[in-house]
Structure formats: C-alpha cells, structure tokens
Design an enzyme around this catalytic site. Structure first.
Site, PDB file in Angstrom:
ATOM      1  N   GLY A 234     -69.527 -43.477 -62.811  1.00  0.00           N
ATOM      2  CA  GLY A 234     -68.916 -42.172 -63.051  1.00  0.00           C
ATOM      3  C   GLY A 234     -69.012 -41.754 -64.500  1.00  0.00           C
ATOM      4  O   GLY A 234     -69.716 -40.828 -64.846  1.00  0.00           O
ATOM      5  N   THR A 463     -65.110 -50.010 -61.822  1.00  0.00           N
ATOM      6  CA  THR A 463     -64.350 -50.568 -62.934  1.00  0.00           C
ATOM      7  C   THR A 463     -63.381 -51.662 -62.510  1.00  0.00           C
ATOM      8  O   THR A 463     -62.857 -52.364 -63.362  1.00  0.00           O
ATOM      9  CB  THR A 463     -63.573 -49.439 -63.618  1.00  0.00           C
ATOM     10  OG1 THR A 463     -62.930 -48.662 -62.602  1.00  0.00           O
ATOM     11  CG2 THR A 463     -64.510 -48.523 -64.375  1.00  0.00           C
ATOM     12  N   ARG A 625     -50.475 -54.609 -71.024  1.00  0.00           N
ATOM     13  CA  ARG A 625     -50.642 -55.700 -70.075  1.00  0.00           C
ATOM     14  C   ARG A 625     -52.035 -55.624 -69.438  1.00  0.00           C
ATOM     15  O   ARG A 625     -52.479 -54.552 -69.027  1.00  0.00           O
ATOM     16  CB  ARG A 625     -49.580 -55.567 -68.995  1.00  0.00           C
ATOM     17  CG  ARG A 625     -49.590 -56.642 -67.946  1.00  0.00           C
ATOM     18  CD  ARG A 625     -48.464 -56.339 -66.969  1.00  0.00           C
ATOM     19  NE  ARG A 625     -48.493 -57.202 -65.822  1.00  0.00           N
ATOM     20  CZ  ARG A 625     -47.937 -56.871 -64.654  1.00  0.00           C
ATOM     21  NH1 ARG A 625     -47.319 -55.706 -64.518  1.00  0.00           N
ATOM     22  NH2 ARG A 625     -47.991 -57.697 -63.645  1.00  0.00           N
ATOM     23  N   LYS A 630     -60.736 -60.690 -66.492  1.00  0.00           N
ATOM     24  CA  LYS A 630     -62.184 -60.689 -66.242  1.00  0.00           C
ATOM     25  C   LYS A 630     -62.728 -59.257 -66.133  1.00  0.00           C
ATOM     26  O   LYS A 630     -63.691 -58.893 -66.816  1.00  0.00           O
ATOM     27  CB  LYS A 630     -62.469 -61.462 -64.949  1.00  0.00           C
ATOM     28  CG  LYS A 630     -63.940 -61.649 -64.658  1.00  0.00           C
ATOM     29  CD  LYS A 630     -64.113 -62.577 -63.458  1.00  0.00           C
ATOM     30  CE  LYS A 630     -65.589 -62.836 -63.207  1.00  0.00           C
ATOM     31  NZ  LYS A 630     -65.783 -63.833 -62.143  1.00  0.00           N
ATOM     32  N   GLY A 698     -54.743 -49.060 -70.048  1.00  0.00           N
ATOM     33  CA  GLY A 698     -56.075 -48.574 -69.681  1.00  0.00           C
ATOM     34  C   GLY A 698     -57.157 -49.069 -70.624  1.00  0.00           C
ATOM     35  O   GLY A 698     -56.987 -49.069 -71.838  1.00  0.00           O
ATOM     36  N   GLU A 701     -62.185 -46.634 -71.616  1.00  0.00           N
ATOM     37  CA  GLU A 701     -62.976 -45.915 -72.608  1.00  0.00           C
ATOM     38  C   GLU A 701     -62.961 -46.527 -74.003  1.00  0.00           C
ATOM     39  O   GLU A 701     -63.865 -46.310 -74.799  1.00  0.00           O
ATOM     40  CB  GLU A 701     -62.487 -44.454 -72.684  1.00  0.00           C
ATOM     41  CG  GLU A 701     -62.705 -43.735 -71.366  1.00  0.00           C
ATOM     42  CD  GLU A 701     -61.979 -42.401 -71.288  1.00  0.00           C
ATOM     43  OE1 GLU A 701     -62.643 -41.374 -71.219  1.00  0.00           O
ATOM     44  OE2 GLU A 701     -60.735 -42.401 -71.295  1.00  0.00           O
TER      45      GLU A 701
END
Ligand code: MOS
Length: 734
Positions: A234, A463, A625, A630, A698, A701
């Site tokens: 994406g 992702t 967190r 991995k 997150g 990016e």
C-alpha cells in the site's frame, strides 16, 4: 548512559499468522478473484496534461474482437461525488471533456478478455485542444493555497528573536516528487447483483471505498460490499478510492457482467498518487552555546488541479525541539500534475530532511557535536501544547543508538576519516513523528468450541495487522494464539480505520480491546444472578482471563471457562462489539506523541568516482509498546529501505513540456536493490504510551524518516559538501 527498561512485549517474535497462506499461494489478492462470465476492462489515458478532448474516435475499438462496450465522457452516466474524508475521493471520471493532468482517464473499454480490451483501447484516437499546462511551482499563474491544512503555527515572536539572535542560520532545501508503486498492481473486480455491488479492491480502507461507491452510484451504503482480505502493498497509494475503481464498477453495470480491471505499471504511476515535491526554507536563531531561540520553517509543495492532499511538511517542526519563538508555514501550488497523495510518512519525510539537515549545519556553525546540539534543545514537554508527552523516549533513542553505532568514534572534522581512497562519513538525524489515530470498531465472538473470532473492516497491507491483532485478542481473552482468528478486509465487518498514518495499530487495537472487554462483560452478564457461579455479580475490572477461563482477580480457582459458561446457558456463541475514538489532550491532560527515533548512518564516498556506498544504519525507535518485535522490526527495516530510496534514488520526473511522467515504469524509476542496502540494526526503546489503552504508537512510517538527512549529513562529514536537494545523486558528489 541510562538503563532502558525492556518494553513489555506480547508474543515476541511470533511468526505471521498469514505467512503460510501467503507462502503457499492460498492468500487471495484482488487480482486472484475470477468470477463466472467475467469481462475485462482497459483504460485510455490522456497523453497531454491540460486542455480539452476535441475528438474521440471509438469506432475501431467498438468493432474490435470481443469488445462489449466503450465508455467515454460522451456516453457515461452522471455520477455522484464520493466523501470528503481526510483523503477525499477524486471527482468521478468521464464527466466532462476537460483534461487536468497527463494520464487522466478518457475512456474505458470492456471486452471478453483483458488482451482484447487492451488491444481495442489502443485503437481509440483522441484529438486534443491542448492548453498550456502549469507544471512549474514558480509559475506566477499557479494558484497558491495558504495554510491549506490549518496547521501553520506561531509561538512567541519569531521574527524579532531571529533578528536578535547571537547566531543566525538560513538555508533552502528541496525534495523531488516520488511515486509509491506497490508490487501488487491495483486491481478492482466489480460485480452487480441488481442494485447491489460487490467489489474486490486493492485498498487500505475498505469502508471508504464502500462509501465512495455508494455515493457515486447513488446507492445505500449497505448495497455496496468491498473486500480486501489481502493487498499487495500500500504505502499510502491505497488510501483513496481512485477513479479506476469507479470505472470498473461502471463497466460492470454497463455490460451486465462482472468486470476485472488491473492497472498496468505505467497506470500505477499516473493513477494511484505520488509524494509531492517540496521547496523549504529553514531559518534558525541560536545562542553561541547551541540553544535555539528562533525557528522558522516554510514549505511549498505541489498539488494537483482539483481536490486536496493533506501533507504538511513544516508543521512537524513546531514540536520537534524546545524553542520559545517559532513560525511554520505550509503552502501548496496547484499544477497540471497527477494526484498527490500520502506516500509513507507524507510531509514528515520531506520536512524532517530540511529540519535535520539544518540542525546539522547549525552544529557545524557552532562547533557543537550534532547529537549534543539536539540534546541541548530536547523538548521535555510538547512545546506547542505545554503538556507532558503521552510518552517520549527520544533521549534513549539518541543514547542507545549512539552507543550501538559508535558515534563517539567520530572525528567531527569533515574529510578526516578515511579507509584507503574512501572517505568515511558518519551522519545522524532525530525524528519526532506525528500522531495520528482514527475511530475504529471491532467485534469479538467466543464460540462453543472454545475458539474466538475477532473482526474489523480494516486491511493488512503486508505489515502484520493479522498477526498483531491475533496476539492482542488472544491476550485480552486469555486464549492461546492457536484458538484465535482475526478476520479483516470486508466492509460488512465493523467499521474500520484506514491502514495509514501509522495509526491503525493504535486505533484498531483500542477497538479490539474494547470488543474483548465487552465480550468478557457479556459473559459476566449471563451469570450476574446465577447463584451457582463463582463469577456471580462480578464486574469486568474484578476479573482476569487465562487458559480460556474468566476468574476472580487473584483467585484463579474461582472462575469458569468460556465453553462451560456457553454450555450452561444453552448458547452456541457470544458476541460483543467494541468501538474506540481517540481521546483528546484536553481530556487526558497529556500531549499525544507519535513515535520517536534516531538514525545513525555510516557511508563511504569515493571522491574520484562520486560513488556512495552505505555501510550501516542503526535505527533506535520509541514506538511505545511493541506488540510483535519481529513484525515491528521488519516494518522499520522496510521503512529504512524506503528512506534510502528517497535519499539516493527516487525521483518522479515530469516532462516540463508535456506533463508526461518520463520514468513511470520499474525499468526507469530508480529504487534501491539488495546491493544498495547495508547492514541495518533496529533497537526499540521506551515504554507503553499513555494516549491509547493498548500503549502502541505505530511503526509503519517512522523507519523511513530521518534517512535522507542522516545520509546528507554523513556526506557532509565525509566530503565537506553540503547537499540540500533530494535525491542525492552521483553528479552532486563529483
Ligand atoms: Mo501511509 S502513507 O499513511 O499508508
């Protein structure tokens, strides 16, 4: 150096739950869906950037073998407009004869096979009344949008403080247009059944495509279903409902058969968005001992002729450093170019290059170590809101990253470190990534066989969403991983947030947490007045879950299993819904923090040949967190490779005469290959964030951001040359 507490990890290193499906080819991408009696569509694109369609000769195409329909602006029905979400829907295609950019769709051909549709599309002749295209961001005729995102910020008196500063610095930086072209060619398979429409689509946001199609075709939302269980990448390109999606549905309605439309690679380069170019100016006022007193950041980016693109480049500077006087300005210039759209770290990627290059330049001007300069201006609290951060471990990023990298071995003198004929450069950059989270819903079901099913209408763009949400659900319900399934990619599921802005894990995770808590509460409700149950009268905050059981906190013996509870009450399953809306800083009294990071790179430059070789990259990241070390590490590695692409290779070249994308193929658009990628290390630091209940920030990016400045800064260290324009190419090093 401070000791960094290990972040509490859930299921550290768990393999992707969808890995076997992908590795065996069982995962079905939009392209893999073939319906009975399916026809195929091909597109005709404008070969000019501005003007009108004067003539369209479709006769040869219409009489070509297998052709079922040719749709142009002359025979297309009137279509409605999609929603204006944060990434609005482009206007519906084929509604007029005006051309606003190269590659605009002028016709769609539907035929029995893809080959027949493509061959017929090539036989359509278009005559243009060509107009002069606006292609230069300095063209005085171009419309300039001032503060288009309402993000411009002012603090203190930035002008006076700059004028009065002991040290003043000013420089201009530019970044080129880039194009995100995910490997999976964007595909739409559309099928109508009366007035209901089902679409398989390459999207990062199924609910948005559903709403867009419903409005475009004047249907109730529940008459449209969008499916995207697997998407071939994406990077932001799949966030908008693009015109080709509408054309596939229109084609299917016109011929009364299901239709598949697969974009070609060149069509991906003109039809699914790209990163804007930017021109930026940074002005800094500082004391001689390296304290910022004034910070100015102005940015101008490119924008297509109609519609929006939320992509502030300068505003990120407003919270990156402690500085009492600040001014950020973002403007956009409308041009006859293809759609600008989010591409991994939109705005932040460009803005960080300017700011973090400027900080390096200032460090040299002051004779202060670049890392030390950043620490002297560390924003302990959110500088704009004056509130404590929900979490911030940027200091640990700097310290742990520098330690792992060996920053202390750096001789600051440019050109001083050598390996034979090669010049060695060490460079670094700091990253304060933006915070973004959208509302999200989910449902959780416990079944009589003791398995759970958790669902939300989101996508996993590769992702790891399937995996981390399975882990999170398993933890919240007290079940082993193998007893939990997470389903996504269907707009009929509870409304999902976009897989974008690095905000899905926080938004979806919060919704999943809500659904799982509500499910436990629903189990407690069924025994609320049951005198035989050890859980009678318990509230959800008085119980814990483990091994498929709910029990009183601290008393593992006083509980019941889900399956016993269902059986005892004659239920086959129990379902609960969950929803999460991001809190506000006013409510919580804290400033929402995005991820933070520090990038350290070592390069080698051959001064005779101008070649640059990346030797190693260390990324130290505070993303709150980490649900799965991995998959999170893979995200940072992938983002870092994207950052190397932006820094050294990627440049979407628009022909200044015609507006044509001159390098819109994978043969012409440069991206890094394996040989360009060095040893890359990723370290996570920090602790769970306080802004959402899951504690995540997150990682989608931030891996990209900082790479271009760190490399440019390393080039300066190696060669003494300051490069301020991306991409950084060989000719600049000769
Ligand atoms: Mo990301 S550019 O928000 O998919």
């Amino acid at each position: 150096m401070t000791t960094v507490e290990r972040v509490r990890l859930v299921g550290e290193g768990v393999d992707r739950v969808d890995g076997p499906l992908k590795a065996t080819g069982a995962a079905r991408y939009p392209n893999d869906f073939n319906l009975p009696d399916m026809a195929h569509a091909a597109l005709v694109r404008s070969t000019v950037a501005a003007g009108r369609v004067r003539g369209l000769d479709t006769a040869a195409a219409e009489s070509s073998p297998g052709v079922l329909a040719v749709i142009t602006h002359r025979n297309a029905p009137s279509l409605g407009h999609g929603p204006d979400t944060i990434l609005s829907t482009p206007p519906p295609p084929l509604q007029h004869d005006r051309i606003l950019h190269y590659g605009q769709y002028l016709a769609v051909v539907v035929a029995d096979t893809a080959e027949e549709a493509t061959a017929a599309a090539r036989r359509i002749k278009v005559d243009y009344d060509e107009a002069e295209a606006l292609l230069d961001m300095h063209d005085p005729r171009a419309e300039v949008l001032v503060d288009p995102f309402k993000t411009d910020s002012d603090r203190g008196d930035a002008e006076s403080a700059l004028a009065a500063a002991e040290v003043q610095f000013e420089a201009a930086y530019t970044t080129s247009e880039n194009t995100n072209s995910p490997l999976g060619l964007f595909t739409t398979v559309a099928a109508w059944d009366g007035d209901t429409l089902t679409v398989h689509d390459s999207t990062q946001w199924p609910g948005n495509v559903r709403t867009a199609l419903a409005r475009v075709f004047g249907l109730p939302e529940n008459a449209v279903r969008v499916l995207a269980p697997f998407v071939g990448g994406g990077f932001g390109a799949g966030l908008r409902p693009w015109p080709h999606v509408v054309l596939a549905a229109l084609a299917a309605r016109t011929v009364g058969r299901p239709v598949k439309l697969v974009l070609s690679r060149p069509e991906m380069f003109t039809g699914t968005g790209h990163r804007t170019a930017s021109e930026q100016r940074v002005r800094i006022g500082a004391t001689r001992d390296g304290h910022l007193v004034a910070l100015h950041h102005e940015s101008t980016t490119t924008l297509q002729m109609e519609g929006d693109n939320f992509e502030p480049c300068a505003s990120g500077t407003s919270y990156a450093y402690a500085c009492p006087n600040l001014r950020t300005r973002d403007t956009q210039v409308r041009l006859n170019i293809t759609w600008c759209n989010s591409m991994r770290a939109p705005g932040e990627a460009q803005g960080n290059f300017a700011l973090e290059s400027a900080m390096d330049e200032l460090a040299y001007a002051l004779g202060i170590d670049p890392l030390e300069l950043r620490l002297r201006n560390y924003a302990e609290e959110h500088p704009g809101l004056g509130l404590p951060w929900s979490s911030k471990a940027l200091r640990e990023c700097y310290e742990v990253g520098a330690e792992r990298f060996g920053w202390s071995r750096r001789d600051p003198e440019p050109g001083s470190m050598r390996d034979g004929d090669q010049l060695i450069g060490y460079g670094m950059a700091g990253v304060s990534f933006f915070w973004f989270q959208q509302p999200c819903q989910a449902s959780a079901t416990l079944r009589e066989d003791g398995t759970a099913l958790v669902r939300s209408a989101v996508t996993d763009i590769g992702t790891g969403t399937y995996t981390v949400m399975t882990q999170l659900s398993a933890e919240l319900l007290g079940l082993p991983l193998s007893r939990v399934a997470f389903e996504l990619g269907d707009s009929d599921m509870p409304e999902g947030a976009p897989a974008g802005g690095s905000g899905l894990t926080a938004g979806l995770g919060s919704a999943v947490q809500s659904a799982c808590h509500n499910l436990v509460r629903a189990f407690l409700d069924i025994v609320r007045h049951d005198h035989t149950s050890p859980l009678r009268g318990c509230e959800v905050d008085e119980v814990a879950v483990a091994d498929g059981r709910i029990f009183r906190m601290g008393s593992p013996g006083r509980g019941e299993s889900y399956t016993d509870l269902l059986a005892a009450h004659g239920l086959h399953e129990l379902t609960a819904d969950g929803a999460a809306t991001p809190g506000t800083s006013e409510e919580l009294g804290i400033a929402p923090a995005g991820a933070f990071g520090a990038k350290f790179v070592e390069i080698r430059v051959d001064p005779e040949l101008g070649t640059l070789h990346l030797e190693r990259v260390v990324s130290a990241i505070d993303a709150g967190r980490i649900l799965n070390e991995k998959t999170a590490t893979s995200q940072i590695l992938g983002g870092t490779v994207g950052g190397i692409g932006m820094a050294l290779f990627e440049e979407t070249v628009t022909d200044r005469d015609t507006g044509r994308i001159a390098n819109g193929t994978f043969g012409d658009y440069l991206i890094p290959v394996n040989a360009d990628i060095p040893d890359m290390q990723v370290i996570f630091v920090g602790r769970p964030d306080r802004f959402n209940p899951v504690g995540v920030k997150g990682v989608g990016e931030i891996g990209l951001v900082g790479m271009s400045a760190a490399i440019a800064n390393a080039i300066h260290h190696a060669t003494g040359r300051r490069l301020r324009s991306l991409p950084l190419t060989i000719d600049m090093l000769l």
